[in-house]
Design a protein around this motif. Structure first.
Motif, PDB file in Angstrom:
ATOM      1  N   GLU A  30       0.839  -1.208   0.000  1.00 24.43           N
ATOM      2  CA  GLU A  30       0.000   0.000   0.000  1.00 24.43           C
ATOM      3  C   GLU A  30       0.871   1.253   0.000  1.00 24.43           C
ATOM      4  N   LYS A  31       1.965   1.222   0.753  1.00 27.82           N
ATOM      5  CA  LYS A  31       2.890   2.363   0.806  1.00 27.82           C
ATOM      6  C   LYS A  31       3.511   2.627  -0.568  1.00 27.82           C
ATOM      7  N   GLU A  32       3.883   1.571  -1.278  1.00 30.17           N
ATOM      8  CA  GLU A  32       4.461   1.728  -2.619  1.00 30.17           C
ATOM      9  C   GLU A  32       3.432   2.267  -3.609  1.00 30.17           C
ATOM     10  N   MET A  33       2.189   1.804  -3.492  1.00 33.98           N
ATOM     11  CA  MET A  33       1.121   2.317  -4.355  1.00 33.98           C
ATOM     12  C   MET A  33       0.910   3.809  -4.107  1.00 33.98           C
ATOM     13  N   GLN A  34       0.869   4.195  -2.849  1.00 36.54           N
ATOM     14  CA  GLN A  34       0.668   5.606  -2.522  1.00 36.54           C
ATOM     15  C   GLN A  34       1.825   6.471  -3.018  1.00 36.54           C
ATOM     16  N   ALA A  35       3.044   5.957  -2.926  1.00 33.96           N
ATOM     17  CA  ALA A  35       4.207   6.701  -3.419  1.00 33.96           C
ATOM     18  C   ALA A  35       4.105   6.897  -4.930  1.00 33.96           C
ATOM     19  N   MET A  36       3.669   5.877  -5.651  1.00 36.87           N
ATOM     20  CA  MET A  36       3.502   5.990  -7.101  1.00 36.87           C
ATOM     21  C   MET A  36       2.409   6.999  -7.439  1.00 36.87           C
ATOM     22  N   PHE A  37       1.272   6.909  -6.775  1.00 39.59           N
ATOM     23  CA  PHE A  37       0.175   7.852  -7.042  1.00 39.59           C
ATOM     24  C   PHE A  37       0.590   9.279  -6.720  1.00 39.59           C
ATOM     25  N   SER A  38       1.288   9.462  -5.626  1.00 37.45           N
ATOM     26  CA  SER A  38       1.756  10.795  -5.228  1.00 37.45           C
ATOM     27  C   SER A  38       2.736  11.355  -6.258  1.00 37.45           C
ATOM     28  N   PHE A  39       3.647  10.522  -6.715  1.00 41.76           N
ATOM     29  CA  PHE A  39       4.628  10.935  -7.723  1.00 41.76           C
ATOM     30  C   PHE A  39       3.912  11.366  -9.001  1.00 41.76           C
ATOM     31  N   MET A  40       3.000  10.544  -9.490  1.00 45.38           N
ATOM     32  CA  MET A  40       2.286  10.867 -10.731  1.00 45.38           C
ATOM     33  C   MET A  40       1.443  12.129 -10.568  1.00 45.38           C
ATOM     34  N   GLN A  41       0.827  12.309  -9.417  1.00 44.26           N
ATOM     35  CA  GLN A  41       0.042  13.519  -9.181  1.00 44.26           C
ATOM     36  C   GLN A  41       0.935  14.754  -9.211  1.00 44.26           C
ATOM     37  N   SER A  42       2.131  14.638  -8.654  1.00 48.53           N
ATOM     38  CA  SER A  42       3.093  15.734  -8.679  1.00 48.53           C
ATOM     39  C   SER A  42       3.498  16.088 -10.111  1.00 48.53           C
ATOM     40  N   VAL A  43       3.755  15.063 -10.929  1.00 48.00           N
ATOM     41  CA  VAL A  43       4.079  15.290 -12.338  1.00 48.00           C
ATOM     42  C   VAL A  43       2.918  16.021 -13.015  1.00 48.00           C
ATOM     43  N   ASN A  44       1.699  15.515 -12.831  1.00 45.48           N
ATOM     44  CA  ASN A  44       0.528  16.126 -13.466  1.00 45.48           C
ATOM     45  C   ASN A  44       0.320  17.563 -13.001  1.00 45.48           C
ATOM     46  N   ASP A  45       0.477  17.807 -11.708  1.00 45.25           N
ATOM     47  CA  ASP A  45       0.313  19.165 -11.172  1.00 45.25           C
ATOM     48  C   ASP A  45       1.331  20.120 -11.789  1.00 45.25           C
ATOM     49  N   ASP A  46       2.590  19.681 -11.875  1.00 45.46           N
ATOM     50  CA  ASP A  46       3.636  20.534 -12.447  1.00 45.46           C
ATOM     51  C   ASP A  46       3.375  20.818 -13.927  1.00 45.46           C
ATOM     52  N   LEU A  47       2.908  19.822 -14.659  1.00 47.07           N
ATOM     53  CA  LEU A  47       2.608  20.008 -16.083  1.00 47.07           C
ATOM     54  C   LEU A  47       1.414  20.933 -16.274  1.00 47.07           C
ATOM     55  N   ALA A  48       0.439  20.850 -15.387  1.00 44.58           N
ATOM     56  CA  ALA A  48      -0.709  21.758 -15.459  1.00 44.58           C
ATOM     57  C   ALA A  48      -0.266  23.194 -15.175  1.00 44.58           C
ATOM     58  N   LYS A  49       0.579  23.369 -14.172  1.00 45.42           N
ATOM     59  CA  LYS A  49       1.082  24.719 -13.823  1.00 45.42           C
ATOM     60  C   LYS A  49       1.902  25.321 -14.958  1.00 45.42           C
ATOM     61  N   SER A  50       2.669  24.493 -15.650  1.00 44.01           N
ATOM     62  CA  SER A  50       3.517  25.005 -16.735  1.00 44.01           C
ATOM     63  C   SER A  50       2.724  25.243 -18.020  1.00 44.01           C
ATOM     64  N   GLY A  51       1.476  24.767 -18.060  1.00 42.80           N
ATOM     65  CA  GLY A  51       0.648  24.914 -19.249  1.00 42.80           C
ATOM     66  C   GLY A  51       0.931  23.871 -20.318  1.00 42.80           C
ATOM     67  N   GLU A  52       1.734  22.859 -20.010  1.00 40.87           N
ATOM     68  CA  GLU A  52       2.094  21.835 -20.993  1.00 40.87           C
ATOM     69  C   GLU A  52       1.125  20.653 -21.015  1.00 40.87           C
ATOM     70  N   PHE A  53       0.333  20.511 -19.959  1.00 43.06           N
ATOM     71  CA  PHE A  53      -0.587  19.373 -19.851  1.00 43.06           C
ATOM     72  C   PHE A  53      -1.810  19.607 -20.732  1.00 43.06           C
ATOM     73  N   VAL A  54      -2.077  18.681 -21.647  1.00 43.47           N
ATOM     74  CA  VAL A  54      -3.283  18.722 -22.467  1.00 43.47           C
ATOM     75  C   VAL A  54      -4.258  17.659 -21.980  1.00 43.47           C
ATOM     76  N   ASP A  55      -3.754  16.441 -21.779  1.00 45.67           N
ATOM     77  CA  ASP A  55      -4.581  15.328 -21.304  1.00 45.67           C
ATOM     78  C   ASP A  55      -3.651  14.251 -20.776  1.00 45.67           C
ATOM     79  N   GLY A  56      -4.157  13.409 -19.933  1.00 41.85           N
ATOM     80  CA  GLY A  56      -3.399  12.279 -19.431  1.00 41.85           C
ATOM     81  C   GLY A  56      -4.329  11.319 -18.724  1.00 41.85           C
ATOM     82  N   GLN A  57      -4.117  10.034 -18.933  1.00 46.42           N
ATOM     83  CA  GLN A  57      -4.980   9.023 -18.338  1.00 46.42           C
ATOM     84  C   GLN A  57      -4.201   7.742 -18.089  1.00 46.42           C
ATOM     85  N   GLY A  58      -4.556   7.069 -17.013  1.00 42.24           N
ATOM     86  CA  GLY A  58      -4.124   5.692 -16.817  1.00 42.24           C
ATOM     87  C   GLY A  58      -5.167   4.801 -17.473  1.00 42.24           C
TER      88      GLY A  58
END
Length: 137
Positions: A30-58
């Motif tokens: 569960e800890k490893e899953m949460q670390a992965m989700f947190s990491f991906m959320q951080s990537v998505n947040d940074d891409l949204a802030k930079s204006g580079e994010f158009v879409d993304g899905q698992g």
């Protein structure tokens, strides 16, 4: 320029995330899953802030895949689940609008650093330029 950034996985990887280990796909805690989700959320947040994010899905696990081909009589042939010889399939993606191939490569390199359990098979992060309406890159 828009790019498709893809991550790959196998059915065994999805099973490992449910705690079912196999060679190259150790069970995730569960800890490893949460670390992965947190990491991906951080990537998505940074891409949204930079204006580079158009879409993304698992994407759902390969076991839920459906293939549709044209049969000899022209009627569709429908096969559920991935073919037995299929290895990696698309597990998730981002559509990014980046100033250069170098920039999207930096993002892909960051994505490749996503935390996973020790012993997990590493797959490349794949970058594909998206053609504009005229077929140009």
């Amino acid at each position: 320029m828009k790019y498709l950034v893809m991550i790959q996985g196998t059915q065994a990887d999805y099973e490992a995330m449910r705690g079912n280990a196999s060679p190259g796909a150790p069970a995730w805690s569960e800890k490893e899953m949460q670390a992965m989700f947190s990491f991906m959320q951080s990537v998505n947040d940074d891409l949204a802030k930079s204006g580079e994010f158009v879409d993304g899905q698992g994407l759902a696990e390969p076991a839920l895949t459906r293939h549709v081909t044209s049969g000899e009589d022209g009627r569709p042939v429908i096969t559920d689940r991935p073919y037995s010889d299929t290895k990696e399939l698309l597990a998730g993606y981002w559509v990014l609008d980046c100033e250069s191939l170098e920039r999207v490569t930096e993002i892909a390199a960051r994505i490749a650093q996503c935390p996973t359990p020790e012993g997990t098979t590493e797959y490349p992060v794949v970058i594909r330029p998206i053609l504009d309406g005229g077929g140009d890159v």
